[in-house]
Design an enzyme around this catalytic site. Structure first.
Site, PDB file in Angstrom:
ATOM      1  CG  ASP A 167      -6.445   8.348   6.172  1.00  0.00           C
ATOM      2  OD1 ASP A 167      -6.135   8.841   7.258  1.00  0.00           O
ATOM      3  OD2 ASP A 167      -7.138   8.957   5.339  1.00  0.00           O
ATOM      4  NE  ARG A 180      -3.631   8.184  -9.171  1.00  0.00           N
ATOM      5  CZ  ARG A 180      -4.271   7.734  -8.093  1.00  0.00           C
ATOM      6  NH1 ARG A 180      -3.563   7.315  -7.062  1.00  0.00           N
ATOM      7  NH2 ARG A 180      -5.582   7.701  -8.038  1.00  0.00           N
ATOM      8  CD  GLU A 187      -3.206   0.203   0.178  1.00  0.00           C
ATOM      9  OE1 GLU A 187      -2.747   1.043  -0.618  1.00  0.00           O
ATOM     10  OE2 GLU A 187      -4.428  -0.005   0.314  1.00  0.00           O
ATOM     11  CG  ASP A 188      -0.932   4.699  -1.678  1.00  0.00           C
ATOM     12  OD1 ASP A 188      -1.659   3.853  -1.125  1.00  0.00           O
ATOM     13  OD2 ASP A 188      -1.387   5.647  -2.325  1.00  0.00           O
ATOM     14  CG  PHE A 193      -4.721  16.692   1.077  1.00  0.00           C
ATOM     15  CD1 PHE A 193      -6.109  16.752   1.144  1.00  0.00           C
ATOM     16  CD2 PHE A 193      -4.144  16.058  -0.015  1.00  0.00           C
ATOM     17  CE1 PHE A 193      -6.887  16.188   0.134  1.00  0.00           C
ATOM     18  CE2 PHE A 193      -4.912  15.489  -1.023  1.00  0.00           C
ATOM     19  CZ  PHE A 193      -6.290  15.562  -0.944  1.00  0.00           C
TER      20      PHE A 193
HETATM   21  C1  PRP Z   1      -5.942   4.909  -0.500  1.00  0.00           C
HETATM   22  C2  PRP Z   1      -4.794   3.978  -0.123  1.00  0.00           C
HETATM   23  C3  PRP Z   1      -5.495   2.883   0.606  1.00  0.00           C
HETATM   24  C4  PRP Z   1      -6.612   3.593   1.305  1.00  0.00           C
HETATM   25  C5  PRP Z   1      -6.185   3.890   2.715  1.00  0.00           C
HETATM   26  O1  PRP Z   1      -6.517   4.460  -1.680  1.00  0.00           O
HETATM   27  O2  PRP Z   1      -4.116   3.522  -1.249  1.00  0.00           O
HETATM   28  O3  PRP Z   1      -5.994   1.892  -0.264  1.00  0.00           O
HETATM   29  O4  PRP Z   1      -6.851   4.821   0.605  1.00  0.00           O
HETATM   30  O5  PRP Z   1      -7.225   4.492   3.441  1.00  0.00           O
HETATM   31  P1  PRP Z   1      -7.851   3.841   4.749  1.00  0.00           P
HETATM   32  O6  PRP Z   1      -6.727   3.391   5.636  1.00  0.00           O
HETATM   33  O7  PRP Z   1      -8.624   5.012   5.341  1.00  0.00           O
HETATM   34  O8  PRP Z   1      -8.741   2.715   4.350  1.00  0.00           O
HETATM   35  P2  PRP Z   1      -7.538   5.304  -2.561  1.00  0.00           P
HETATM   36  O9  PRP Z   1      -8.936   4.868  -2.215  1.00  0.00           O
HETATM   37  O10 PRP Z   1      -7.237   6.768  -2.416  1.00  0.00           O
HETATM   38  O11 PRP Z   1      -7.263   4.805  -4.040  1.00  0.00           O
HETATM   39  P3  PRP Z   1      -6.050   5.118  -5.057  1.00  0.00           P
HETATM   40  O12 PRP Z   1      -4.826   4.419  -4.509  1.00  0.00           O
HETATM   41  O13 PRP Z   1      -6.494   4.532  -6.353  1.00  0.00           O
HETATM   42  O14 PRP Z   1      -5.876   6.621  -5.100  1.00  0.00           O
END
Ligand code: PRP
Length: 190
Positions: A109, A171, A105-106, A158
């Site tokens: 949150d 990105r 994961e990136d 942010f």
């Molecule tokens: C982001 C990130 C995780 C998630 C984390 O994805 O890559 O999958 O949010 O949030 P959480 O801990 O509150 O669940 P996003 O939905 O932004 O999709 P993307 O990577 O395609 O931008």
């Protein structure tokens, strides 16, 4: 469409040099942890944000891995679907019981996405499921979830770049930066 993405970043939070150090450290740790693993190790890359991180990390691993991809989103606590995860692109394997999966994961949150995804894969009988995130925002956590491998903990700002977006922009930046609030705040909130 943005012409100069860098101009809207007020501060670099994780530089290219730091990303280099983070991916080297995590790759060494993962390689050591899995070096005697008799099973197939799979990096499960969660689209879209983790692509740059996964690309850097995988090239520093000294163990053989296979790559798989999923695209998921979690529902917030306020919706009826709380407890569910929406799968936009699924993992198409029928040998999960033989796989040691590392979810890449990136950012973490609230923790909802990884919490539910980990549970889903365990329910599908994956042999093991671990999690690796480049960024962790522990102050935002809404569920009790601790990732196995963490690049760096960051404050609740942010952030964009190195995979992270705002409205699909930013990105491709090679670093993680703080987005100027002028770019997303409503004029009355400034
Ligand atoms: C982001 C990130 C995780 C998630 C984390 O994805 O890559 O999958 O949010 O949030 P959480 O801990 O509150 O669940 P996003 O939905 O932004 O999709 P993307 O990577 O395609 O931008």
């Amino acid at each position: 469409m943005l012409k100069n993405q860098n101009e809207n970043v007020t501060k670099i939070l994780v530089s290219q040099e730091e990303i280099e150090q983070i991916t080297s450290r995590l790759a060494a740790q993962i390689s050591k942890d899995y070096e005697n693993d008799p099973r197939q190790v799979v990096l499960l890359i969660i689209l879209k944000g983790s692509v740059p991180f996964a690309a850097d990390l995988m090239r520093k691993l000294t163990i053989p891995v296979q790559l798989e991809f999923m695209k998921v989103s979690s529902y917030g606590a306020s919706t009826k679907s709380s407890g569910e995860i929406k799968i936009h692109l699924d993992l198409n394997r029928n040998d999960l019981e033989n796989l040691d999966i590392i979810i890449i994961e990136d950012i973490i949150d609230t923790g909802r996405t990884l919490n539910r995804l980990t549970q889903l894969l365990k329910n599908r009988n994956a042999h093991s499921v671990k999690t690796c995130t480049m960024l962790d925002k522990p102050s935002r956590r809404e569920v009790d979830f601790t990732p196995d491998y963490v690049g760096v903990q960051i404050p609740d700002e942010f952030v964009v770049g190195f995979g992270l977006d705002y409205n699909e922009e930013y990105r491709s930046l090679p670093y993680v930066g703080v987005l100027d609030p002028k770019q997303y705040a409503h004029p009355n909130e400034l």
